[in-house]
Scaffold this motif. Structure first.
Motif, PDB file in Angstrom:
ATOM      1  N   VAL A 102       0.875  -1.324   0.200  1.00 39.24           N
ATOM      2  CA  VAL A 102       0.201  -0.036   0.024  1.00 39.24           C
ATOM      3  C   VAL A 102       0.840   1.175   0.107  1.00 39.24           C
ATOM      4  CG1 VAL A 102      -1.702   1.404   1.271  1.00 39.24           C
ATOM      5  CG2 VAL A 102      -1.738  -1.310   1.007  1.00 39.24           C
ATOM      6  N   LEU A 103       1.887   1.238   0.728  1.00 37.33           N
ATOM      7  CA  LEU A 103       2.887   2.463   0.925  1.00 37.33           C
ATOM      8  C   LEU A 103       3.526   2.744  -0.215  1.00 37.33           C
ATOM      9  CD1 LEU A 103       3.697   2.469   4.858  1.00 37.33           C
ATOM     10  CD2 LEU A 103       2.316   4.101   3.576  1.00 37.33           C
ATOM     11  N   ALA A 104       3.988   1.652  -1.015  1.00 40.85           N
ATOM     12  CA  ALA A 104       4.662   1.625  -1.994  1.00 40.85           C
ATOM     13  C   ALA A 104       3.805   1.951  -3.344  1.00 40.85           C
ATOM     14  CB  ALA A 104       5.347   0.328  -2.646  1.00 40.85           C
ATOM     15  N   ALA A 105       2.820   1.526  -3.383  1.00 39.77           N
ATOM     16  CA  ALA A 105       1.727   2.262  -4.434  1.00 39.77           C
ATOM     17  C   ALA A 105       1.647   3.808  -4.233  1.00 39.77           C
ATOM     18  CB  ALA A 105       0.401   1.360  -4.375  1.00 39.77           C
ATOM     19  N   ALA A 106       1.076   3.889  -2.966  1.00 37.73           N
ATOM     20  CA  ALA A 106       0.800   5.566  -2.581  1.00 37.73           C
ATOM     21  C   ALA A 106       2.057   6.366  -3.034  1.00 37.73           C
ATOM     22  CB  ALA A 106       0.388   5.680  -1.396  1.00 37.73           C
ATOM     23  N   HIS A 113       3.763  12.323 -10.496  1.00 34.43           N
ATOM     24  CA  HIS A 113       3.432  13.523 -10.862  1.00 34.43           C
ATOM     25  C   HIS A 113       4.340  14.590 -10.210  1.00 34.43           C
ATOM     26  CE1 HIS A 113      -0.348  11.192 -10.970  1.00 34.43           C
ATOM     27  NE2 HIS A 113      -0.757  12.000 -11.977  1.00 34.43           N
ATOM     28  N   ASP A 114       5.430  14.700 -10.839  1.00 36.66           N
ATOM     29  CA  ASP A 114       6.372  15.618 -10.585  1.00 36.66           C
ATOM     30  C   ASP A 114       6.927  15.912  -9.275  1.00 36.66           C
ATOM     31  OD1 ASP A 114       6.073  16.809 -13.274  1.00 36.66           O
ATOM     32  OD2 ASP A 114       4.221  18.155 -12.767  1.00 36.66           O
ATOM     33  N   GLY A 115       7.070  14.711  -8.647  1.00 37.07           N
ATOM     34  CA  GLY A 115       7.583  14.433  -7.127  1.00 37.07           C
ATOM     35  C   GLY A 115       6.343  14.660  -6.175  1.00 37.07           C
ATOM     36  N   VAL A 116       6.746  14.484  -4.963  1.00 38.04           N
ATOM     37  CA  VAL A 116       5.729  14.354  -4.074  1.00 38.04           C
ATOM     38  C   VAL A 116       5.375  15.878  -3.597  1.00 38.04           C
ATOM     39  CG1 VAL A 116       5.197  13.364  -1.783  1.00 38.04           C
ATOM     40  CG2 VAL A 116       6.523  12.142  -3.435  1.00 38.04           C
ATOM     41  N   SER A 117       4.231  16.239  -3.585  1.00 36.39           N
ATOM     42  CA  SER A 117       3.845  17.713  -3.105  1.00 36.39           C
ATOM     43  C   SER A 117       3.722  17.319  -1.593  1.00 36.39           C
ATOM     44  CB  SER A 117       2.505  18.137  -3.756  1.00 36.39           C
ATOM     45  OG  SER A 117       1.384  17.428  -2.991  1.00 36.39           O
ATOM     46  N   ALA A 121       2.547  14.120   0.456  1.00 32.02           N
ATOM     47  CA  ALA A 121       3.437  13.684   1.805  1.00 32.02           C
ATOM     48  C   ALA A 121       2.410  13.382   2.848  1.00 32.02           C
ATOM     49  CB  ALA A 121       4.458  14.580   1.935  1.00 32.02           C
ATOM     50  N   GLU A 122       1.420  14.517   3.033  1.00 34.87           N
ATOM     51  CA  GLU A 122       0.550  14.454   3.997  1.00 34.87           C
ATOM     52  C   GLU A 122      -0.489  13.328   4.068  1.00 34.87           C
ATOM     53  OE1 GLU A 122      -2.910  17.537   5.864  1.00 34.87           O
ATOM     54  OE2 GLU A 122      -0.724  18.499   5.583  1.00 34.87           O
ATOM     55  N   ALA A 123      -1.098  13.087   2.980  1.00 33.61           N
ATOM     56  CA  ALA A 123      -1.959  11.933   2.732  1.00 33.61           C
ATOM     57  C   ALA A 123      -1.199  10.390   2.930  1.00 33.61           C
ATOM     58  CB  ALA A 123      -2.483  12.117   1.228  1.00 33.61           C
ATOM     59  N   ARG A 128      -0.008   5.863   6.417  1.00 37.02           N
ATOM     60  CA  ARG A 128       0.881   5.049   7.156  1.00 37.02           C
ATOM     61  C   ARG A 128       0.393   5.010   8.268  1.00 37.02           C
ATOM     62  NH1 ARG A 128       5.487   7.760   5.853  1.00 37.02           N
ATOM     63  NH2 ARG A 128       6.118   6.423   4.618  1.00 37.02           N
ATOM     64  N   GLY A 129      -0.283   6.059   9.035  1.00 40.22           N
ATOM     65  CA  GLY A 129      -0.935   5.945  10.294  1.00 40.22           C
ATOM     66  C   GLY A 129      -1.864   4.873  10.636  1.00 40.22           C
ATOM     67  N   ALA A 130      -2.799   5.004   9.475  1.00 39.21           N
ATOM     68  CA  ALA A 130      -3.847   3.913   9.468  1.00 39.21           C
ATOM     69  C   ALA A 130      -3.387   2.724   9.304  1.00 39.21           C
ATOM     70  CB  ALA A 130      -4.946   4.350   8.250  1.00 39.21           C
TER      71      ALA A 130
END
Length: 138
Positions: A102-106, A113-117, A121-123, A128-130
């Motif tokens: 799941v984390l790798a896919a996210a 899309h042009d790096g992690v905004s 990153a917050e999403a 990760r928390g869930a």
């Protein structure tokens, strides 16, 4: 030993996983049909085995809300938590597999899309928390 998940349990795993990606993308409706392919194409399924791979690659696509990030989150985060509970009970050795897929896919979705905004990153942090994963995703 083969662990059997019910169709409902498989759908919970899939809802959490696909919802996590959806949360990152916060996408237009057309992208939902691409999820199964993008999971496979991203190579994240190569780490998956048994129960997790079967749950994520078989059966119907989950129905996810499309109205807002809050709506998506309200379905996705509980599904992720429930998926970890299901696996902990039925196939505990698969919990780290599910988390990492799941984390790798996210993460790969965000990077596409042009790096992690910051919002992406917050999403991912909420996902990760869930999942009950620490910073390393394990």
């Amino acid at each position: 030993m083969a662990h059997r998940l019910t169709d409902e349990e498989k759908l919970t795993l899939k809802t959490g996983a696909f919802g996590a990606v959806f949360l990152v993308v916060n996408a237009d409706p057309g992208i939902l049909a691409l999820f199964r392919e993008s999971f496979a194409a991203a190579g994240v399924m190569t780490d998956a085995s048994g129960v997790v791979k079967e749950a994520l690659t078989s059966g119907p696509l989950p129905r996810l809300p499309r109205d807002s990030a809050a709506d998506i989150e309200s379905v996705t985060l509980p599904a992720l938590r429930r998926a970890v509970e299901i696996l902990t009970e039925k196939a505990p050795e698969e919990v780290p597999v599910y988390r990492s897929v799941v984390l790798a896919a996210a993460d790969r979705t965000a990077r596409a899309h042009d790096g992690v905004s910051p919002a992406e990153a917050e999403a991912i942090d909420r996902v990760r928390g869930a999942l009950g994963a620490d910073a390393t995703g394990r």
